[in-house]
Design a protein around this motif. Structure first.
Motif, PDB file in Angstrom:
ATOM      1  N   PRO A   1       0.797  -1.214   0.000  1.00  0.00           N
ATOM      2  CA  PRO A   1       0.000   0.000   0.000  1.00  0.00           C
ATOM      3  C   PRO A   1       0.837   1.276   0.000  1.00  0.00           C
ATOM      4  O   PRO A   1       0.288   2.366  -0.043  1.00  0.00           O
ATOM      5  CB  PRO A   1      -0.824  -0.102   1.269  1.00  0.00           C
ATOM      6  CG  PRO A   1       0.059  -0.850   2.212  1.00  0.00           C
ATOM      7  CD  PRO A   1       0.842  -1.810   1.355  1.00  0.00           C
ATOM      8  N   GLY A   2       2.150   1.158  -0.010  1.00  0.00           N
ATOM      9  CA  GLY A   2       3.004   2.327   0.106  1.00  0.00           C
ATOM     10  C   GLY A   2       2.839   3.366  -0.981  1.00  0.00           C
ATOM     11  O   GLY A   2       2.959   4.560  -0.724  1.00  0.00           O
ATOM     12  N   LYS A   3       2.568   2.934  -2.188  1.00  0.00           N
ATOM     13  CA  LYS A   3       2.464   3.879  -3.305  1.00  0.00           C
ATOM     14  C   LYS A   3       1.027   4.021  -3.809  1.00  0.00           C
ATOM     15  O   LYS A   3       0.796   4.238  -4.991  1.00  0.00           O
ATOM     16  CB  LYS A   3       3.376   3.437  -4.444  1.00  0.00           C
ATOM     17  CG  LYS A   3       4.847   3.528  -4.101  1.00  0.00           C
ATOM     18  CD  LYS A   3       5.710   3.311  -5.317  1.00  0.00           C
ATOM     19  CE  LYS A   3       7.164   3.525  -4.982  1.00  0.00           C
ATOM     20  NZ  LYS A   3       8.008   3.368  -6.156  1.00  0.00           N
ATOM     21  N   TRP A   4       0.085   3.939  -2.913  1.00  0.00           N
ATOM     22  CA  TRP A   4      -1.325   4.003  -3.322  1.00  0.00           C
ATOM     23  C   TRP A   4      -1.669   5.314  -4.000  1.00  0.00           C
ATOM     24  O   TRP A   4      -2.598   5.375  -4.818  1.00  0.00           O
ATOM     25  CB  TRP A   4      -2.243   3.750  -2.133  1.00  0.00           C
ATOM     26  CG  TRP A   4      -2.235   4.862  -1.125  1.00  0.00           C
ATOM     27  CD1 TRP A   4      -1.422   4.985  -0.049  1.00  0.00           C
ATOM     28  CD2 TRP A   4      -3.052   6.020  -1.138  1.00  0.00           C
ATOM     29  NE1 TRP A   4      -1.682   6.144   0.616  1.00  0.00           N
ATOM     30  CE2 TRP A   4      -2.681   6.813  -0.040  1.00  0.00           C
ATOM     31  CE3 TRP A   4      -4.068   6.481  -1.979  1.00  0.00           C
ATOM     32  CZ2 TRP A   4      -3.289   8.021   0.240  1.00  0.00           C
ATOM     33  CZ3 TRP A   4      -4.667   7.689  -1.692  1.00  0.00           C
ATOM     34  CH2 TRP A   4      -4.283   8.443  -0.593  1.00  0.00           C
ATOM     35  N   THR A   5      -0.930   6.374  -3.744  1.00  0.00           N
ATOM     36  CA  THR A   5      -1.230   7.677  -4.346  1.00  0.00           C
ATOM     37  C   THR A   5      -0.927   7.712  -5.841  1.00  0.00           C
ATOM     38  O   THR A   5      -1.397   8.597  -6.542  1.00  0.00           O
ATOM     39  CB  THR A   5      -0.430   8.794  -3.652  1.00  0.00           C
ATOM     40  OG1 THR A   5       0.970   8.494  -3.751  1.00  0.00           O
ATOM     41  CG2 THR A   5      -0.824   8.929  -2.198  1.00  0.00           C
ATOM     42  N   GLU A   6      -0.173   6.749  -6.330  1.00  0.00           N
ATOM     43  CA  GLU A   6       0.191   6.697  -7.745  1.00  0.00           C
ATOM     44  C   GLU A   6      -0.778   5.865  -8.585  1.00  0.00           C
ATOM     45  O   GLU A   6      -0.645   5.807  -9.805  1.00  0.00           O
ATOM     46  CB  GLU A   6       1.606   6.136  -7.907  1.00  0.00           C
ATOM     47  CG  GLU A   6       2.664   7.001  -7.255  1.00  0.00           C
ATOM     48  CD  GLU A   6       4.052   6.389  -7.355  1.00  0.00           C
ATOM     49  OE1 GLU A   6       4.299   5.617  -8.297  1.00  0.00           O
ATOM     50  OE2 GLU A   6       4.885   6.689  -6.477  1.00  0.00           O
ATOM     51  N   ILE A   7      -1.727   5.224  -7.963  1.00  0.00           N
ATOM     52  CA  ILE A   7      -2.622   4.309  -8.669  1.00  0.00           C
ATOM     53  C   ILE A   7      -3.323   4.991  -9.834  1.00  0.00           C
ATOM     54  O   ILE A   7      -3.310   4.493 -10.967  1.00  0.00           O
ATOM     55  CB  ILE A   7      -3.664   3.686  -7.715  1.00  0.00           C
ATOM     56  CG1 ILE A   7      -2.980   2.745  -6.732  1.00  0.00           C
ATOM     57  CG2 ILE A   7      -4.745   2.947  -8.501  1.00  0.00           C
ATOM     58  CD1 ILE A   7      -3.883   2.234  -5.631  1.00  0.00           C
ATOM     59  N   GLU A   8      -3.940   6.115  -9.579  1.00  0.00           N
ATOM     60  CA  GLU A   8      -4.723   6.794 -10.615  1.00  0.00           C
ATOM     61  C   GLU A   8      -3.860   7.207 -11.799  1.00  0.00           C
ATOM     62  O   GLU A   8      -4.230   6.980 -12.958  1.00  0.00           O
ATOM     63  CB  GLU A   8      -5.429   8.014 -10.024  1.00  0.00           C
ATOM     64  CG  GLU A   8      -6.435   8.630 -10.970  1.00  0.00           C
ATOM     65  CD  GLU A   8      -7.238   9.738 -10.306  1.00  0.00           C
ATOM     66  OE1 GLU A   8      -7.942  10.426 -11.048  1.00  0.00           O
ATOM     67  OE2 GLU A   8      -7.172   9.905  -9.083  1.00  0.00           O
ATOM     68  N   GLU A   9      -2.710   7.775 -11.535  1.00  0.00           N
ATOM     69  CA  GLU A   9      -1.821   8.243 -12.606  1.00  0.00           C
ATOM     70  C   GLU A   9      -1.344   7.088 -13.485  1.00  0.00           C
ATOM     71  O   GLU A   9      -1.408   7.160 -14.715  1.00  0.00           O
ATOM     72  CB  GLU A   9      -0.619   8.954 -11.986  1.00  0.00           C
ATOM     73  CG  GLU A   9       0.414   9.427 -12.988  1.00  0.00           C
ATOM     74  CD  GLU A   9       1.654   9.994 -12.310  1.00  0.00           C
ATOM     75  OE1 GLU A   9       2.696  10.001 -12.970  1.00  0.00           O
ATOM     76  OE2 GLU A   9       1.581  10.405 -11.147  1.00  0.00           O
TER      77      GLU A   9
END
Length: 67
Positions: A33-41
């Motif tokens: 879950p560490g890079k969840w902020t990149e999912i949309e991009e």
């Protein structure tokens, strides 16, 4: 180079870009879950590449049909 050859080259390049986008998605999943902020991009990028590839494949098939 004919239009058909050019379109074939475009499809091959898009297939490479799509493979890279797919690997980026896979790598992102491994880092969750560490890079969840990149999912949309990353997902939007992959979606755009696959949509472009789909359109190019359809255009190539239509060109081959008219040949």
């Amino acid at each position: 180079m004919s239009k058909l050859d050019e379109m074939g080259t475009k499809v091959r390049k898009l297939q490479l870009r799509a493979a890279i986008a797919k690997m980026k998605l896979r790598d992102l999943v491994e880092d969750l879950p560490g890079k969840w902020t990149e999912i949309e991009e990353v997902a939007e990028e992959a979606s755009a590449v696959f949509a472009e590839l789909d359109g190019a494949k359809r255009e190539l098939a239509a060109m081959k049909k008219l040949r």
